[in-house]
Write a protein that holds these residues in place. Structure first.
Motif, mmCIF file in Angstrom:
data_model
loop_
_atom_site.group_PDB
_atom_site.id
_atom_site.type_symbol
_atom_site.label_atom_id
_atom_site.label_comp_id
_atom_site.label_asym_id
_atom_site.label_seq_id
_atom_site.Cartn_x
_atom_site.Cartn_y
_atom_site.Cartn_z
ATOM 1 N N ARG A 90 63.928 71.238 -26.143
ATOM 2 C CA ARG A 90 62.635 71.837 -26.474
ATOM 3 C C ARG A 90 62.043 72.322 -24.980
ATOM 4 N NH1 ARG A 90 58.691 70.776 -30.038
ATOM 5 N NH2 ARG A 90 59.779 68.952 -30.741
ATOM 6 N N GLU A 91 61.738 73.752 -25.128
ATOM 7 C CA GLU A 91 61.282 74.487 -24.172
ATOM 8 C C GLU A 91 60.077 73.457 -23.572
ATOM 9 O OE1 GLU A 91 58.871 78.569 -23.945
ATOM 10 O OE2 GLU A 91 61.128 78.711 -24.606
ATOM 11 N N PRO A 92 60.091 73.571 -21.978
ATOM 12 C CA PRO A 92 59.093 72.493 -21.281
ATOM 13 C C PRO A 92 57.881 72.984 -21.410
ATOM 14 C CG PRO A 92 61.194 73.052 -19.899
ATOM 15 C CD PRO A 92 61.454 73.797 -21.125
ATOM 16 N N HIS A 134 67.431 78.419 -19.692
ATOM 17 C CA HIS A 134 66.071 78.656 -19.612
ATOM 18 C C HIS A 134 66.017 79.050 -17.975
ATOM 19 C CE1 HIS A 134 64.538 74.283 -19.323
ATOM 20 N NE2 HIS A 134 65.077 74.555 -18.071
ATOM 21 N N GLU A 135 64.855 79.996 -17.804
ATOM 22 C CA GLU A 135 64.608 80.318 -16.323
ATOM 23 C C GLU A 135 63.047 80.071 -16.404
ATOM 24 O OE1 GLU A 135 65.170 84.674 -16.771
ATOM 25 O OE2 GLU A 135 67.391 84.297 -16.086
ATOM 26 N N ALA A 136 62.842 79.465 -15.167
ATOM 27 C CA ALA A 136 61.459 79.279 -14.806
ATOM 28 C C ALA A 136 60.761 80.344 -14.292
ATOM 29 C CB ALA A 136 61.325 77.876 -14.044
ATOM 30 N N THR A 184 64.502 70.105 -17.349
ATOM 31 C CA THR A 184 65.656 70.414 -18.121
ATOM 32 C C THR A 184 65.361 71.044 -19.530
ATOM 33 O OG1 THR A 184 66.285 68.173 -18.975
ATOM 34 C CG2 THR A 184 66.938 68.814 -16.849
ATOM 35 N N GLY A 185 64.258 70.513 -19.942
ATOM 36 C CA GLY A 185 63.933 70.754 -21.661
ATOM 37 C C GLY A 185 64.824 69.759 -22.461
ATOM 38 N N HIS A 220 58.777 78.591 -18.800
ATOM 39 C CA HIS A 220 60.287 78.919 -19.086
ATOM 40 C C HIS A 220 60.391 79.664 -20.329
ATOM 41 C CE1 HIS A 220 60.184 75.158 -16.743
ATOM 42 N NE2 HIS A 220 61.498 75.305 -16.682
ATOM 43 N N GLN A 221 61.489 80.812 -19.893
ATOM 44 C CA GLN A 221 61.738 81.574 -20.810
ATOM 45 C C GLN A 221 63.319 81.273 -21.266
ATOM 46 O OE1 GLN A 221 61.662 85.678 -19.480
ATOM 47 N NE2 GLN A 221 59.268 85.925 -19.415
ATOM 48 N N ARG A 222 63.546 80.840 -22.730
ATOM 49 C CA ARG A 222 64.533 80.448 -23.270
ATOM 50 C C ARG A 222 65.860 81.440 -23.474
ATOM 51 N NH1 ARG A 222 63.752 77.079 -28.211
ATOM 52 N NH2 ARG A 222 62.969 78.956 -29.027
ATOM 53 N N HIS A 223 66.888 81.279 -23.402
ATOM 54 C CA HIS A 223 67.831 82.321 -23.765
ATOM 55 C C HIS A 223 69.112 81.416 -24.591
ATOM 56 C CE1 HIS A 223 66.192 85.225 -20.737
ATOM 57 N NE2 HIS A 223 66.150 84.199 -20.089
#
Length: 450
Positions: free
Chosen positions: A165-167, A201-203, A145-146, A185-188
């Motif tokens: 926090r981005e994993p 975020h997307e894995a 989840t981050g 992960h890419q964060r939005h």
């Protein structure tokens, strides 16, 4: 200004190796196969030969020895270079009294192929250096989840504290020096508004390994991961996005293919309705599956194809397929030793998986005998089925669990981890209850000894 249609794109196109012979047309990526429709003909619709009486023309072969590679440059947008690989051309539409030579603007011609790459001009035989992929349920499978802090007292008007926090990226080496896998992960973030804001975020799965072609990228690297994730999540995982790096580009260029569909519908996963996720094992086991799966292909793909019964498949089809897979898997797992009969192979497969799915086969000897009956009834069209449809349904479902466990064991997942995951999986618990009701002669517990 209206949003640009990213599925129907104008441009100019030519055959690879013939950049001076360009024709206008449009690219359509809205269907299953990418398609280019040209205003004119890149290949001659007629082959001419000279005779003593003059020239004779015959229609060009419908299926040439080598399929076409078509290059193009789109009229607008970024990543304007495109390559259509392995293309066929449909019967050409043209005016019979017009120009019948290649390069003419007479009529229309359609090229359709399985692979299209947007952003680069590739040549046949160009290797794929790296790839990044997303697939259905990847976020649930990665299960990160981050959130490092989440506090909410659940009382009306109370504050909510969230810390994200981005994993951290994960990585693992593929055995045999083939390369590496990574998960990032890419964060939005959305801008704060009166309605609040959103953190998403997307894995992504990164494949840092070289493949001879897009076909081998899928079969050698992507499919083993999809199959493993599908078994773990108990639902078919399919590609939604794919990007690759080639020798001709330093960027990750987008790939289109019938298997790559961003519009796939997702079925929400309720709590308790998947039995393993990536944190239950580790990425090194997934990397090992890339190599280990080659020993048992195509059994994992066949198993996963039966996960979607709502697509109109029949019980008889699925049961015959998985019954054959059970024999084939045992044969692959035991390449040496004495030749076994079909029933003996089934019993040995049960022994192989009994520590992680002890309830899946009930009384092993009776289960094997019933599956032999079903397989022979269907394969040899014997008169009168010896099993009820309820028994055959249970046999098919049991094969799904047994084969899935065997595949996970083979690629390196611990038996206790599989067993623990199945014990908390609602679908497996329901199967065990249903099996005892539908097929009591197989799943009834033996009477206690006097």
């Amino acid at each position: 200004m209206a949003d640009r249609d990213e599925q129907h794109l104008l441009g100019r196109f030519w055959l690879a190796g013939h950049p001076d012979e360009k024709l206008p047309g449009w690219l359509d990526v809205s269907g299953s196969n990418p398609r280019i429709t040209l205003a004119g003909q890149l290949t001659a619709p007629v082959e001419w030969s000279s005779t003593s009486g003059g020239r004779i023309g015959v229609p060009a072969p419908e299926f040439p020895v080598d399929r076409y590679t078509v290059h193009g440059r789109l009229s607008e947008g970024s990543h304007s270079n495109v390559t259509l690989l392995g293309a066929d051309t449909y019967p050409q539409n043209l005016q019979i009294f017009g120009d019948l030579e290649a390069g003419s603007e007479n009529g229309t011609q359609v090229f359709e192929g399985p692979w299209l790459i947007r952003g680069v001009h590739m040549e046949p035989g160009d290797p794929i250096l790296k790839a990044m992929v997303r697939f259905t349920y990847i976020d649930e499978w990665v299960a990160r989840t981050g959130l490092t802090k989440y506090e909410n007292s659940y009382s009306e008007g109370s504050p909510v504290e969230v810390s994200y926090r981005e994993p951290e990226p994960q990585s693992a080496q593929i055995p045999g020096g083939l390369g590496a896998l990574r998960v990032t992960h890419q964060r939005h973030l959305t801008s704060p508004s009166a309605a609040g804001f959103e953190i998403r975020h997307e894995a992504w799965l990164w494949i840092d390994a070289q493949a001879e072609s897009l076909d081998t990228l899928y079969t050698d690297f992507i499919a083993p991961v999809l199959n493993m994730a599908s078994v773990m999540m108990d639902r078919a995982c399919k590609i939604t996005e794919l990007k690759v790096v080639t020798e001709r580009s330093d960027y990750y260029d987008r790939v289109y293919h019938p298997m790559v569909r961003a519009d796939r519908l997702l079925r929400p996963i309720k709590p308790g309705y998947s039995y393993l996720r990536l944190p239950d094992i580790n990425l090194a086991t997934v990397a090992n599956a890339i190599v280990a799966s080659r020993d048992i292909d195509p059994i994992p793909s066949i198993l996963v194809s039966t996960f979607e019964r709502e697509t109109g498949r029949f019980l008889e089809t699925d049961l015959l397929e998985l019954a054959a897979c059970a024999e084939g898997l045992d044969r692959r797992l035991h390449k040496t030793g004495k030749k076994k009969e079909y029933r003996q192979r089934l019993e040995r497969l049960i022994a192989y998986t009994k520590d992680c799915v002890p309830d899946a086969a009930g009384v092993a000897t009776q289960w094997a005998a019933s599956l032999v009956n079903a397989r022979n009834d269907y394969a040899h069209l014997l008169p009168g089925p010896r099993n009820s449809w309820q028994t055959n349904l249970v046999l098919w479902e049991s094969l799904k669990w047994i084969l899935g466990a065997a595949i996970l064991l083979h690629v390196g997942v611990d038996a206790e981890v599989i067993k623990k995951g199945l014990n908390r999986h609602e679908s497996y618990a329901f199967f065990v209850r249903k099996a005892k009701n539908y097929a009591p002669d197989i799943y009834a517990k033996p009477a206690p000894s006097q």
